[in-house]
Design an enzyme around this catalytic site. Structure first.
Site, PDB file in Angstrom:
ATOM      1  N   GLU A   1     -11.206  -6.752  -4.120  1.00 40.03           N
ATOM      2  CA  GLU A   1     -11.041  -7.880  -3.050  1.00 40.03           C
ATOM      3  C   GLU A   1     -12.046  -7.987  -2.228  1.00 40.03           C
ATOM      4  O   GLU A   1     -12.297  -7.249  -1.356  1.00 40.03           O
ATOM      5  CB  GLU A   1      -9.651  -7.483  -2.299  1.00 40.03           C
ATOM      6  CG  GLU A   1      -9.418  -8.581  -1.446  1.00 40.03           C
ATOM      7  CD  GLU A   1      -7.809  -8.135  -0.632  1.00 40.03           C
ATOM      8  OE1 GLU A   1      -6.817  -7.857  -1.288  1.00 40.03           O
ATOM      9  OE2 GLU A   1      -7.747  -8.543   0.598  1.00 40.03           O
TER      10      GLU A   1
ATOM     11  N   HIS B   1       0.836  -1.019   0.056  1.00 43.04           N
ATOM     12  CA  HIS B   1       0.117  -0.065  -0.114  1.00 43.04           C
ATOM     13  C   HIS B   1       0.952   1.231  -0.109  1.00 43.04           C
ATOM     14  O   HIS B   1       1.968   1.307   0.595  1.00 43.04           O
ATOM     15  CB  HIS B   1      -0.796   0.154   1.327  1.00 43.04           C
ATOM     16  CG  HIS B   1      -1.844  -0.996   1.473  1.00 43.04           C
ATOM     17  ND1 HIS B   1      -1.325  -2.096   2.236  1.00 43.04           N
ATOM     18  CD2 HIS B   1      -3.426  -1.169   1.437  1.00 43.04           C
ATOM     19  CE1 HIS B   1      -2.394  -2.983   2.479  1.00 43.04           C
ATOM     20  NE2 HIS B   1      -3.626  -2.507   1.849  1.00 43.04           N
TER      21      HIS B   1
ATOM     22  N   HIS C   1     -11.024 -13.714   4.197  1.00 47.46           N
ATOM     23  CA  HIS C   1     -12.263 -12.965   3.995  1.00 47.46           C
ATOM     24  C   HIS C   1     -13.335 -14.180   3.681  1.00 47.46           C
ATOM     25  O   HIS C   1     -14.415 -13.888   3.706  1.00 47.46           O
ATOM     26  CB  HIS C   1     -11.891 -12.254   2.529  1.00 47.46           C
ATOM     27  CG  HIS C   1     -10.836 -11.145   2.915  1.00 47.46           C
ATOM     28  ND1 HIS C   1     -10.474 -10.090   2.205  1.00 47.46           N
ATOM     29  CD2 HIS C   1     -10.117 -10.807   4.235  1.00 47.46           C
ATOM     30  CE1 HIS C   1      -9.700  -9.487   2.885  1.00 47.46           C
ATOM     31  NE2 HIS C   1      -9.365  -9.605   4.070  1.00 47.46           N
TER      32      HIS C   1
ATOM     33  N   ASP D   1       2.317   2.196   3.366  1.00 48.08           N
ATOM     34  CA  ASP D   1       3.219   1.125   3.985  1.00 48.08           C
ATOM     35  C   ASP D   1       4.683   1.495   3.826  1.00 48.08           C
ATOM     36  O   ASP D   1       5.460   1.404   4.647  1.00 48.08           O
ATOM     37  CB  ASP D   1       3.030  -0.167   3.510  1.00 48.08           C
ATOM     38  CG  ASP D   1       1.874  -0.895   3.317  1.00 48.08           C
ATOM     39  OD1 ASP D   1       0.879  -0.467   4.098  1.00 48.08           O
ATOM     40  OD2 ASP D   1       1.347  -1.624   2.434  1.00 48.08           O
TER      41      ASP D   1
ATOM     42  N   ASP E   1     -10.334 -11.449  11.574  1.00 46.53           N
ATOM     43  CA  ASP E   1      -9.343 -11.530  10.379  1.00 46.53           C
ATOM     44  C   ASP E   1      -7.752 -11.747  10.954  1.00 46.53           C
ATOM     45  O   ASP E   1      -7.205 -10.785  11.098  1.00 46.53           O
ATOM     46  CB  ASP E   1      -9.317 -10.206   9.425  1.00 46.53           C
ATOM     47  CG  ASP E   1      -8.787 -10.454   8.078  1.00 46.53           C
ATOM     48  OD1 ASP E   1      -8.413 -11.447   7.754  1.00 46.53           O
ATOM     49  OD2 ASP E   1      -8.663  -9.669   7.368  1.00 46.53           O
TER      50      ASP E   1
HETATM   51  C1  XUL Z   1      -7.420  -6.310   4.537  1.00 46.59           C
HETATM   52  C2  XUL Z   1      -6.748  -6.952   3.315  1.00 46.59           C
HETATM   53  C3  XUL Z   1      -5.870  -5.748   2.632  1.00 46.59           C
HETATM   54  C4  XUL Z   1      -5.796  -5.801   1.240  1.00 46.59           C
HETATM   55  C5  XUL Z   1      -5.235  -4.687   0.556  1.00 46.59           C
HETATM   56  O1  XUL Z   1      -8.178  -7.317   5.290  1.00 46.59           O
HETATM   57  O2  XUL Z   1      -6.654  -7.955   2.856  1.00 46.59           O
HETATM   58  O3  XUL Z   1      -4.725  -6.002   3.169  1.00 46.59           O
HETATM   59  O4  XUL Z   1      -5.234  -7.103   0.846  1.00 46.59           O
HETATM   60  O5  XUL Z   1      -5.654  -3.463   1.093  1.00 46.59           O
HETATM   61 CO    CO Z   2      -5.866  -9.076   1.230  1.00 48.70          CO
END
Ligand code: XUL
Ligand code: CO
Length: 453
Positions: free
Chosen positions: A247, A116, A286, A119, A322
């Site tokens: 995602e 990101h 997820h 980051d 998560d």
């Molecule tokens: C959050 C997640 C993120 C994405 C990228 O749960 O998976 O890290 O992969 O923003």
């Molecule tokens: Co992710």
């Protein structure tokens, strides 16, 4: 700059190694080795189904977990004080982190990483300063990519950490937050393009809501659709040919995320005319939070030609959040690799370890153990999946189960030659249906266990 290290040594300068315990590349030593810093199954050059393991698996390290994870949780402070990281927000520290990261990628032998924007570089006092910070660190990333040959699988923008995004980014009630997010994604796309990224991920972050009593769901979804359309337009404008991914995730941080699962994402993209511009980046944890298995999410994506990339991790069935654990379950990795082989390969996507070491595994060397374990689990899954495919295990099971559709009335229905009246005539003449066959689930599970060794 010298900084204290939890092990009592000192990490002195950019010249020092971040991971002196590992000299050279982690070797492949085969299944019998007892060396914790060697691969048992991941043999990058080994060819399976006509392609090397390296090309099948396309492993990527997630910068945010591996180089920004601190072990902080809602109940306790950071446990991972990395020797190369002085804990400051300085540009120098950010650049040192990049060098440590590429040393790690190179020693581990992964071809890709993902990040990101926030980051890698610190926020400044203004968007302009933040962009300058990003540009400065990206130069070091570019140099390190060129030095090591490690490539960028995908980039993304962090539109969820800063308080300005408390109500969401493109789905915020505050139009300025939408504008800021647009400017941020614009910059992140430019940087991803500059670094030769093979893709770009949109994970919803705070694109969702907590209570319908203060939320205009339709308006927020329209805004998200418009935002993604602008991103597609800008991508074309700058000539970025990387793949866009959505995602899915059903909750966390918000109670209701708009991109909740594969099916919801596909419906959303279709509604807003974006289906041709996006594929899915599926993540195991997820899927579990959505009440699905990863296998289900993969099947949905495969059915609509939308499987793009994979965030490789696992959850904990005892914990409802998560946990982003490293994947070590061979059943899981086998299922994932079966889907990848069926698709004919993941490229331009990959297997990105969106996974973090546990808070208690705070030593730098744990990062190696974790990734080596995850890579070996996927290599094993690949070998097992290829053996199943060699024996046409599932192909035969499924072909037999649906045989009634290959001829007679089944074929007529599938080819559009039947209607309610012709089907009634058929069934009135026949009286009742042909006997059903057993689903044989238990036998199939026994067969699967024959392969998982
Ligand atoms: C959050 C997640 C993120 C994405 C990228 O749960 O998976 O890290 O992969 O923003
Ligand atoms: Co992710």
């Amino acid at each position: 700059m010298a900084v204290p290290n939890p092990q009592g040594e000192r990490w002195c300068s950019a010249m020092a190694q971040a991971f002196p315990e590992v000299q050279g590349r982690v070797p492949y030593e085969g299944p019998e080795t007892k060396n914790p810093l060697a691969f048992r199954h991941y043999n990058a050059d080994e060819v399976i189904e006509g392609k090397t393991m390296r090309d099948h698996l396309r492993f990527s390290v997630a910068y945010w977990h591996t180089f920004r994870g601190t072990g902080r949780d809602p109940f306790g402070d950071a446990t991972m004080l990395r020797p190369w990281d002085d804990g400051s927000n300085s540009l120098e520290n950010a650049k040192n982190r990049v060098r440590a990261a590429f040393e790690f990628f190179e020693k581990l032998g992964v071809p890709f990483y993902a990040f990101h924007d926030r980051d890698v570089a610190p926020e400044g006092e203004s968007l302009a300063e933040t962009n300058r910070n990003l540009d400065a660190v990206v130069e070091v990333m570019k140099e390190e990519q060129e030095r090591t040959g490690v490539r960028l699988l995908w980039g993304t923008a962090c539109l969820f950490s800063h308080p300005r995004f408390m109500h969401g980014a493109s789905t915020s009630c505050n139009a300025d937050a939408f504008a800021y997010a647009a400017a941020q994604v614009k910059k992140a796309l430019e940087v991803t393009h500059y670094l030769g990224g093979e893709g770009y991920v949109f994970w919803g972050g705070r694109e969702g809501y907590t209570t319908h009593t203060n939320t205009d769901l339709k308006r927020e979804n329209d805004h998200l659709g418009a935002f993604l359309r602008m991103a597609v337009d800008y991508k074309k404008k700058i000539g970025f040919s990387g793949q866009f991914y959505i995602e899915p995730k059903p909750k966390e941080p918000t109670k209701h995320q708009y991109d909740s699962d594969a099916a919801a994402c596909l419906a959303f993209l279709q509604h807003y005319g974006l289906l041709g511009d996006f594929k899915l980046n599926l993540e195991t944890n997820h899927a579990l939070l959505a009440g699905h298995t990863m296998a289900h999410e993969l099947e949905v994506a495969l059915a609509y030609d939308a499987l793009g990339s994979i965030d490789a991790n696992d959850g904990d069935c005892m914990l409802g959040w998560d946990t982003d654990q490293f994947p070590t379950n061979i059943y899981l990795t086998t299922q994932i690799m079966l889907a990848v082989l069926r698709k004919g390969g993941l490229a331009p996507g990959g297997l990105n370890f969106d996974a973090k070491v546990r808070r208690e595994s705070f030593e730098p060397i744990d990062l190696f153990y974790a990734h080596i374990g995850g890579m070996d689990a996927f290599a094993r899954g690949l070998k097992i999946a290829a053996a199943m495919r060699r024996d046409r295990l599932f192909e035969k099971i499924i072909a037999d189960r649906y045989a009634s559709w290959d001829e007679g009335i089944g074929r007529q229905i599938e080819s559009g030659q039947a209607d309610f009246e012709s089907l009634e005539r058929y069934m009135l003449a026949k009286g009742d249906i042909a006997p059903n066959a057993s689903g044989r689930q238990e036998l199939i599970e026994n067969w699967i266990n024959d392969y998982i060794r």
